[in-house]
Design a protein around this motif. Sequence first.
Motif, PDB file in Angstrom:
ATOM      1  N   VAL A  10       0.721  -1.252   0.085  1.00 47.80           N
ATOM      2  CA  VAL A  10      -0.083   0.194   0.006  1.00 47.80           C
ATOM      3  C   VAL A  10       0.994   1.048  -0.007  1.00 47.80           C
ATOM      4  O   VAL A  10       1.630   1.315   0.952  1.00 47.80           O
ATOM      5  N   ASP A  11       0.775   2.019  -1.029  1.00 49.82           N
ATOM      6  CA  ASP A  11       1.649   3.344  -1.204  1.00 49.82           C
ATOM      7  C   ASP A  11       3.062   3.122  -0.924  1.00 49.82           C
ATOM      8  O   ASP A  11       3.612   3.702  -0.166  1.00 49.82           O
ATOM      9  N   GLY A  12       3.512   1.735  -1.138  1.00 44.63           N
ATOM     10  CA  GLY A  12       5.255   1.623  -1.164  1.00 44.63           C
ATOM     11  C   GLY A  12       5.309   0.974   0.154  1.00 44.63           C
ATOM     12  O   GLY A  12       6.318   0.498   0.634  1.00 44.63           O
ATOM     13  N   ALA A  13       4.248   0.870   1.014  1.00 44.03           N
ATOM     14  CA  ALA A  13       4.488   0.212   2.448  1.00 44.03           C
ATOM     15  C   ALA A  13       4.169  -1.300   2.299  1.00 44.03           C
ATOM     16  O   ALA A  13       2.950  -1.650   1.816  1.00 44.03           O
ATOM     17  N   ASP A  14       5.178  -2.351   2.758  1.00 45.15           N
ATOM     18  CA  ASP A  14       4.683  -3.505   2.659  1.00 45.15           C
ATOM     19  C   ASP A  14       3.929  -4.121   3.992  1.00 45.15           C
ATOM     20  O   ASP A  14       4.257  -3.787   4.902  1.00 45.15           O
ATOM     21  N   ILE A  15       2.968  -4.903   3.996  1.00 45.49           N
ATOM     22  CA  ILE A  15       2.185  -5.440   4.960  1.00 45.49           C
ATOM     23  C   ILE A  15       2.008  -6.834   4.560  1.00 45.49           C
ATOM     24  O   ILE A  15       1.760  -7.395   3.819  1.00 45.49           O
ATOM     25  N   SER A  16       2.955  -7.422   5.727  1.00 47.42           N
ATOM     26  CA  SER A  16       3.102  -9.161   5.681  1.00 47.42           C
ATOM     27  C   SER A  16       1.941  -9.409   6.878  1.00 47.42           C
ATOM     28  O   SER A  16       1.937  -9.306   7.780  1.00 47.42           O
ATOM     29  N   LEU A  17       0.795 -10.370   6.407  1.00 45.50           N
ATOM     30  CA  LEU A  17      -0.120 -10.951   7.029  1.00 45.50           C
ATOM     31  C   LEU A  17       0.110 -12.348   7.378  1.00 45.50           C
ATOM     32  O   LEU A  17       0.451 -13.073   6.323  1.00 45.50           O
ATOM     33  N   PRO A  18      -0.342 -12.916   8.373  1.00 43.10           N
ATOM     34  CA  PRO A  18      -0.351 -14.415   8.557  1.00 43.10           C
ATOM     35  C   PRO A  18      -1.308 -15.126   7.553  1.00 43.10           C
ATOM     36  O   PRO A  18      -2.200 -14.207   6.912  1.00 43.10           O
ATOM     37  N   SER A  19      -0.827 -16.330   7.074  1.00 43.63           N
ATOM     38  CA  SER A  19      -1.757 -16.946   6.017  1.00 43.63           C
ATOM     39  C   SER A  19      -3.186 -16.937   6.113  1.00 43.63           C
ATOM     40  O   SER A  19      -4.082 -16.432   5.151  1.00 43.63           O
ATOM     41  N   GLU A  20      -3.866 -16.966   7.247  1.00 48.36           N
ATOM     42  CA  GLU A  20      -5.303 -17.044   7.408  1.00 48.36           C
ATOM     43  C   GLU A  20      -5.925 -15.728   7.247  1.00 48.36           C
ATOM     44  O   GLU A  20      -6.942 -15.393   6.397  1.00 48.36           O
ATOM     45  N   LEU A  21      -5.174 -14.733   7.665  1.00 43.83           N
ATOM     46  CA  LEU A  21      -5.606 -13.444   7.248  1.00 43.83           C
ATOM     47  C   LEU A  21      -5.250 -12.943   6.093  1.00 43.83           C
ATOM     48  O   LEU A  21      -6.268 -12.082   5.472  1.00 43.83           O
ATOM     49  N   ALA A  22      -4.453 -13.137   5.349  1.00 44.80           N
ATOM     50  CA  ALA A  22      -3.942 -13.147   4.117  1.00 44.80           C
ATOM     51  C   ALA A  22      -4.849 -13.636   3.264  1.00 44.80           C
ATOM     52  O   ALA A  22      -5.384 -12.949   2.411  1.00 44.80           O
ATOM     53  N   ASP A  23      -5.519 -14.741   3.489  1.00 51.02           N
ATOM     54  CA  ASP A  23      -6.479 -15.417   2.758  1.00 51.02           C
ATOM     55  C   ASP A  23      -7.628 -14.528   2.705  1.00 51.02           C
ATOM     56  O   ASP A  23      -8.486 -14.446   1.542  1.00 51.02           O
ATOM     57  N   GLN A  24      -8.302 -14.240   3.994  1.00 55.05           N
ATOM     58  CA  GLN A  24      -9.578 -13.463   4.089  1.00 55.05           C
ATOM     59  C   GLN A  24      -9.186 -12.014   3.077  1.00 55.05           C
ATOM     60  O   GLN A  24     -10.163 -11.881   2.491  1.00 55.05           O
ATOM     61  N   LEU A  25      -7.996 -11.323   3.243  1.00 59.27           N
ATOM     62  CA  LEU A  25      -7.930 -10.173   2.561  1.00 59.27           C
ATOM     63  C   LEU A  25      -8.027 -10.537   1.298  1.00 59.27           C
ATOM     64  O   LEU A  25      -8.588  -9.795   0.333  1.00 59.27           O
ATOM     65  N   LEU A  26      -7.654 -11.716   0.501  1.00 61.63           N
ATOM     66  CA  LEU A  26      -7.527 -11.785  -0.975  1.00 61.63           C
ATOM     67  C   LEU A  26      -9.146 -12.052  -1.432  1.00 61.63           C
ATOM     68  O   LEU A  26      -9.319 -11.841  -2.353  1.00 61.63           O
ATOM     69  N   ARG A  27      -9.721 -12.739  -0.435  1.00 56.35           N
ATOM     70  CA  ARG A  27     -11.271 -13.004  -0.538  1.00 56.35           C
ATOM     71  C   ARG A  27     -11.916 -11.548  -0.729  1.00 56.35           C
ATOM     72  O   ARG A  27     -12.875 -11.349  -1.711  1.00 56.35           O
ATOM     73  N   HIS A  28     -11.664 -10.805   0.179  1.00 57.74           N
ATOM     74  CA  HIS A  28     -12.335  -9.396   0.224  1.00 57.74           C
ATOM     75  C   HIS A  28     -11.737  -8.508  -1.101  1.00 57.74           C
ATOM     76  O   HIS A  28     -12.405  -7.956  -1.663  1.00 57.74           O
ATOM     77  N   LEU A  29     -10.411  -8.776  -1.550  1.00 58.76           N
ATOM     78  CA  LEU A  29      -9.973  -8.145  -2.715  1.00 58.76           C
ATOM     79  C   LEU A  29     -10.742  -8.616  -3.829  1.00 58.76           C
ATOM     80  O   LEU A  29     -11.185  -7.741  -4.780  1.00 58.76           O
ATOM     81  N   ALA A  30     -10.916 -10.035  -3.995  1.00 56.07           N
ATOM     82  CA  ALA A  30     -11.608 -10.449  -5.197  1.00 56.07           C
ATOM     83  C   ALA A  30     -13.053  -9.913  -5.306  1.00 56.07           C
ATOM     84  O   ALA A  30     -13.474  -9.480  -6.446  1.00 56.07           O
ATOM     85  N   ALA A  31     -13.799  -9.989  -4.210  1.00 56.97           N
ATOM     86  CA  ALA A  31     -15.113  -9.508  -4.035  1.00 56.97           C
ATOM     87  C   ALA A  31     -15.296  -8.013  -4.392  1.00 56.97           C
ATOM     88  O   ALA A  31     -15.988  -7.697  -4.670  1.00 56.97           O
TER      89      ALA A  31
END
Length: 161
Positions: free
Chosen positions: A130-151
């Motif tokens: 996001v704006d040059g900042a990397d955000i690393s999330l644990p896999s479970e939360l990353a999966d949730q974020l990917l679902r929200h991004l797709a939606a």
Amino acid sequence: MDNTTLGGWLVKAVVFGLQLGLVYVVVQAIRAGGGLKLVHPFQPGWGELHHRYASAQSHQPMTLASAQIGFWTYKNTIEIGFAADALVLRKTLFSSAQIRIPYAHITVVTPPATSSLLGFSFRTDGIFRVDGADISLPSELADQLLRHLAAAEAPLHPPAS
């Protein structure tokens, strides 16, 4: 060649074999985890994201989690929530600062993946930018974020036929 020379040679061969095995395991672990992750200490982090995306709008539910934002790792000191249109992050240690990042501003750098090493399976974290900042999330939360991004990218209305 006498017994002491042969015994010394065998001990050295076993030690060398163990060292070689250890090097192999370390290299495979680094490879399976996505390679060496060198973090630039001056990349944007929480401060820059807070400056741009600060929000007083409360959001429930929030999940206490760990995340790496920029150079800093927040070990169980970040609450994460998923609104209909944005990722919500709130610091819990020495602050209650909250940011609300629209899904449209988030790009996927590395999705979480399943890897295996010596017969053991494990999940790697997802990395988002996001704006040059990397955000690393644990896999479970990353999966949730990917679902929200797709939606969020899905059309609101199905095309007329």
